[in-house]
Design an enzyme around this catalytic site. Structure first.
Site, PDB file in Angstrom:
ATOM      1  N   LYS A   1      70.141   1.785  45.373  1.00  0.00           N
ATOM      2  CA  LYS A   1      70.028   1.257  46.732  1.00  0.00           C
ATOM      3  C   LYS A   1      71.025   0.111  46.965  1.00  0.00           C
ATOM      4  CE  LYS A   1      66.706   3.989  48.107  1.00  0.00           C
ATOM      5  NZ  LYS A   1      66.657   4.993  47.038  1.00  0.00           N
TER       6      LYS A   1
HETATM    7  C1  LIG Z   1      63.631   7.593  51.764  1.00  0.00           C
HETATM    8  C2  LIG Z   1      62.993   7.035  50.531  1.00  0.00           C
HETATM    9  N1  LIG Z   1      61.693   6.713  50.557  1.00  0.00           N
HETATM   10  C3  LIG Z   1      61.087   6.180  49.484  1.00  0.00           C
HETATM   11  C4  LIG Z   1      61.755   5.978  48.310  1.00  0.00           C
HETATM   12  C5  LIG Z   1      61.022   5.438  47.139  1.00  0.00           C
HETATM   13  O1  LIG Z   1      61.577   4.268  46.688  1.00  0.00           O
HETATM   14  P1  LIG Z   1      61.241   3.689  45.247  1.00  0.00           P
HETATM   15  O2  LIG Z   1      62.091   4.433  44.268  1.00  0.00           O
HETATM   16  O3  LIG Z   1      61.612   2.252  45.352  1.00  0.00           O
HETATM   17  O4  LIG Z   1      59.791   3.892  45.016  1.00  0.00           O
HETATM   18  C6  LIG Z   1      63.113   6.291  48.237  1.00  0.00           C
HETATM   19  C7  LIG Z   1      63.863   6.053  46.988  1.00  0.00           C
HETATM   20  O5  LIG Z   1      64.651   6.781  46.525  1.00  0.00           O
HETATM   21  C8  LIG Z   1      63.750   6.844  49.369  1.00  0.00           C
HETATM   22  O6  LIG Z   1      65.046   7.168  49.343  1.00  0.00           O
END
Ligand SMILES: Cc1ncc(COP(=O)(O)O)c(C=O)c1O
Length: 379
Positions: free
Chosen positions: A184
């Site tokens: 990210k």
């Molecule tokens: C659109 C979206 N939602 C949720 C997530 C979940 O994030 P995390 O990996 O921090 O739990 C991601 C991560 O890749 C994502 O791209």
């Protein structure tokens, strides 16, 4: 694999190393003063009234659903063109995700028309996702949701540093969920932020984040509390000081890094238009300021995508797909409500390829990627 141009890259230097080292030297690793600073800085940056740093965006989405009392028998409208965590978070509560379509091949965010079609008397909330950091049509979506008395959760995993009409994404709805996963724009390895302007909801989120306990280990360490009560079934969804320290440094660099991402996206647009005009680049003329999280393109109809990606790999260029749509996964396809109403999602998901994008990517590397794309198309 040793990529010539990887899909994404972290950008850490001596600032991050010093910040993490300082935490290790302090001897206090679990959520405490550094996390409080990180939350304050994220609050100032986004304008959100409450910010809670958490373990990742998935738990932020889960907490948002729990905070809104979403549970068995309820439906939550979600995109299918998203990472599976968006829909999984709804399922964690026993509720059912109902899939809605995206707008068009140029705008990969949720279509209000499709949201309206997915709406039923059981709909308890709407979850939007700002694909690539490009804003959903929040003014129209919020106006519609308000008329239905429906809370809106923003999956802002891609949107750290994205704005619409000067307002930070994730602060439009009832709750916003940010991701600080390695790939990210603001990266802490694992990590996330849950934001809301609702005081009561923020109190509930604080309980949910840490076992439903009325005081934290940090409070007791500071001599502010001797004991605690447990007032709800909570979770351990906390972040730690090492990640918060990383997050603070990354946040300070975010705007400059995002500006470079946007510059690179413009360069990609120009070079692709010249070199491979049959490749479409979504979000042309999109309103707002995107964090420029990813560089999605759509291959010409009829192109064998895997062959194209293999071609890119042969040039040492890493590519990816954002996303295999959730309604097509084994765990979802049998009961995917709304799956028959996703023609644009199906079309885009079949042709989408994500090209490398990260702030340290050079103009010369963009040229390499674009030339590799031309060769891989067999043009
Ligand atoms: C659109 C979206 N939602 C949720 C997530 C979940 O994030 P995390 O990996 O921090 O739990 C991601 C991560 O890749 C994502 O791209």
């Amino acid at each position: 694999m040793n990529w010539v141009v990887p899909l994404s890259d972290v950008q850490f230097d001596s600032d991050e190393i010093s910040a993490v080292t300082a935490v290790l030297e302090s001897g206090w690793l679990t959520m405490g003063a550094i996390t409080a600073e990180f939350e304050k800085e994220f609050m100032a940056f986004t304008g959100a009234k409450h910010t809670l740093a958490v373990s990742n965006a998935t738990v932020a989405l889960h907490m948002a659903c729990l905070g809104l009392n979403i549970g068995p028998g309820d439906e939550v409208i979600v995109p299918s063109l998203t990472f599976v965590a968006t829909a999984n978070a709804v399922r964690y509560t026993g509720a059912t995700p109902v899939f809605a379509d995206i707008k068009s091949e140029n705008d990969l965010t949720l279509s209000l028309q499709s949201i309206e079609r997915a709406f039923t008397p059981r709909t308890k909330a709407l979850m939007v996702m700002h694909y690539g950091g490009y804003p959903c049509d929040m003014p129209r979506i919020l106006a519609w949701a308000k008329a239905q008395n429906l809370p809106v959760i923003e999956d802002a995993a891609h949107a750290a540093g994205s704005f619409l009409d000067g307002k930070h994404l994730g602060t439009f709805g009832t709750a916003g969920c940010f991701s600080f996963f390695s790939n990210k724009n603001l990266s802490t390895g694992e990590g996330g932020m849950l934001v809301t302007d609702d005081d009561a909801l923020a109190d509930r989120f604080r309980l949910l984040r840490s076992h439903g306990m009325t005081s934290l280990t940090w409070d007791r360490h500071q001599g502010h509390a001797w004991s605690y009560d447990v007032v709800t079934t909570g979770y351990n969804y906390r972040i730690d000081e090492i990640r918060s320290a990383l997050g603070r440094v990354q946040l300070a660099k975010l705007e400059a890094n995002n500006a470079r991402r946007r510059e690179l996206i413009s360069l990609y647009r120009e070079m692709l238009a010249e070199c491979c005009p049959s490749i479409a680049v979504p979000f042309a003329g999109h309103p707002g300021v995107s964090a420029g999280h990813i560089m999605p393109v759509l291959l010409p109809r009829g192109t064998d995508r895997l062959e194209f990606m293999e071609g890119m790999k042969a040039h040492g260029i890493q590519t990816s797909i954002h996303y295999p749509p959730v309604h097509t996964f084994t765990a979802y396809k049998e009961n995917a409500i709304g799956a028959d109403r996703l023609p644009v999602t199906d079309e885009v998901a079949a042709r989408e390829v994500t090209l490398p994008l990260y702030p340290t990517l050079t103009d010369a590397q963009v040229k390499l990627v674009v030339e590799a794309a031309r060769d891989s198309l067999g043009a």
